[in-house]
Scaffold this active site. Structure first.
Site, mmCIF file in Angstrom:
data_model
loop_
_atom_site.group_PDB
_atom_site.id
_atom_site.type_symbol
_atom_site.label_atom_id
_atom_site.label_comp_id
_atom_site.label_asym_id
_atom_site.label_seq_id
_atom_site.Cartn_x
_atom_site.Cartn_y
_atom_site.Cartn_z
ATOM 1 N N ASN A 1 0.836 -1.211 0.000
ATOM 2 C CA ASN A 1 0.000 0.000 0.000
ATOM 3 C C ASN A 1 0.867 1.255 0.000
ATOM 4 O O ASN A 1 0.572 2.217 -0.716
ATOM 5 C CB ASN A 1 -0.938 0.002 1.212
ATOM 6 C CG ASN A 1 -2.171 -0.838 0.974
ATOM 7 O OD1 ASN A 1 -3.091 -0.436 0.259
ATOM 8 N ND2 ASN A 1 -2.189 -2.030 1.554
ATOM 9 N N HIS B 1 -7.958 -1.084 6.770
ATOM 10 C CA HIS B 1 -8.203 -2.386 7.394
ATOM 11 C C HIS B 1 -8.819 -3.321 6.354
ATOM 12 O O HIS B 1 -9.721 -2.914 5.621
ATOM 13 C CB HIS B 1 -9.157 -2.209 8.587
ATOM 14 C CG HIS B 1 -9.330 -3.461 9.376
ATOM 15 N ND1 HIS B 1 -8.364 -3.913 10.259
ATOM 16 C CD2 HIS B 1 -10.326 -4.374 9.406
ATOM 17 C CE1 HIS B 1 -8.774 -5.055 10.801
ATOM 18 N NE2 HIS B 1 -9.962 -5.350 10.302
HETATM 19 C C1 GAR Z 1 -3.093 -4.461 4.388
HETATM 20 O O1 GAR Z 1 -3.924 -5.428 3.820
HETATM 21 C C2 GAR Z 1 -3.841 -3.707 5.476
HETATM 22 O O2 GAR Z 1 -5.210 -3.636 5.253
HETATM 23 C C3 GAR Z 1 -3.535 -4.565 6.684
HETATM 24 O O3 GAR Z 1 -2.203 -4.930 6.532
HETATM 25 C C4 GAR Z 1 -1.938 -5.112 5.143
HETATM 26 C C5 GAR Z 1 -0.600 -4.485 4.819
HETATM 27 O O4 GAR Z 1 -0.203 -4.849 3.534
HETATM 28 N N1 GAR Z 1 -3.760 -3.839 7.892
HETATM 29 C C6 GAR Z 1 -4.338 -4.387 8.965
HETATM 30 O O5 GAR Z 1 -4.670 -5.556 9.011
HETATM 31 C C7 GAR Z 1 -4.549 -3.416 10.137
HETATM 32 N N2 GAR Z 1 -5.376 -3.993 11.126
HETATM 33 P P1 GAR Z 1 0.975 -4.095 2.792
HETATM 34 O O6 GAR Z 1 2.180 -4.083 3.749
HETATM 35 O O7 GAR Z 1 1.262 -4.918 1.592
HETATM 36 O O8 GAR Z 1 0.517 -2.706 2.459
#
Ligand code: GAR
Length: 194
Positions: A15, A105
């Protein structure tokens, strides 16, 4: 002066990558720093690739000092974006940046939120409950996990045969599409920097 974005991330940072790409040549906003609690996080490499400064901190600095507030204030940060960051945000940061800290989230809150509900745990719970749909939530951050005011949600259908990897993939597609745009929208609405 451009609006300034700070990203907190603990892991891969896909992200964060999309946000850095979106604002790389943006006329009105820029990512000015990436912060992490994890010195091994791949997000550090991603930030380096964009030549964006990084800061690694530990629990002591995060919870027992004003160091991060001072750092972010000195950088004149307008919005703090949690992109896969799992620690509860301390009061001093919340107070210093009221309504300026947002989180993403991987579920349709208020379902599947709270401590321990992150990443694959969320998708597994959705599968176990045989839900017909899931999605993502972008919300303001408060003193509790996943409870701040909801800014935006997007949903996808769960098809027969979808497994954890597929849910993760569908969720990520939505996250990557919506998160940068919502950040841009919020920044446009903010009249002045802090
Ligand atoms: C994402 O899917 C975000 O929604 C989640 O962590 C992932 C990070 O992915 N966040 C949570 O679960 C917060 N409670 P990334 O490092 O590839 O961006």
């Amino acid at each position: 002066m451009k609006k300034r974005i700070a990203i907190f991330a603990s892991g891969s940072g896909s992200n964060a990558q999309k946000i850095m790409e979106h604002f790389k040549k943006h006329p009105e906003a820029e990512v000015c720093i990436v912060l992490t609690n994890n010195p091994e996080a791949y997000v550090l490499q991603r930030a380096d690739n964009f030549e964006i400064p990084t800061h690694v901190f530990d629990k002591q600095e995060f919870y027992n000092t004003n160091g991060l507030v001072d750092l972010l204030k000195n950088l004149q940060v307008d919005i703090i974006v949690l992109a896969g960051f799992l620690w509860l945000i301390p009061q001093n940061l919340l107070k210093a940046f009221p309504n300026k800290i947002i989180n993403i989230h991987p579920a349709l809150l208020p379902k599947y939120g709270g401590k321990g509900m992150y990443g694959d745990f969320v998708h597994q719970a959705v599968l176990t409950n045989r839900d017909a749909e899931s999605g993502i939530t972008i919300h303001f951050v408060n003193e509790n996990f996943d409870e701040g005011e909801i800014i935006h949600q997007a949903r996808f259908k769960i098809e027969k045969g979808d497994d954890l990897e597929m849910l993760k993939f569908k969720g990520q597609q939505l996250e990557h599409h919506h998160f940068p745009r919502i950040i841009e929208h919020l920044l446009k609405k903010m009249k002045s920097s802090i």
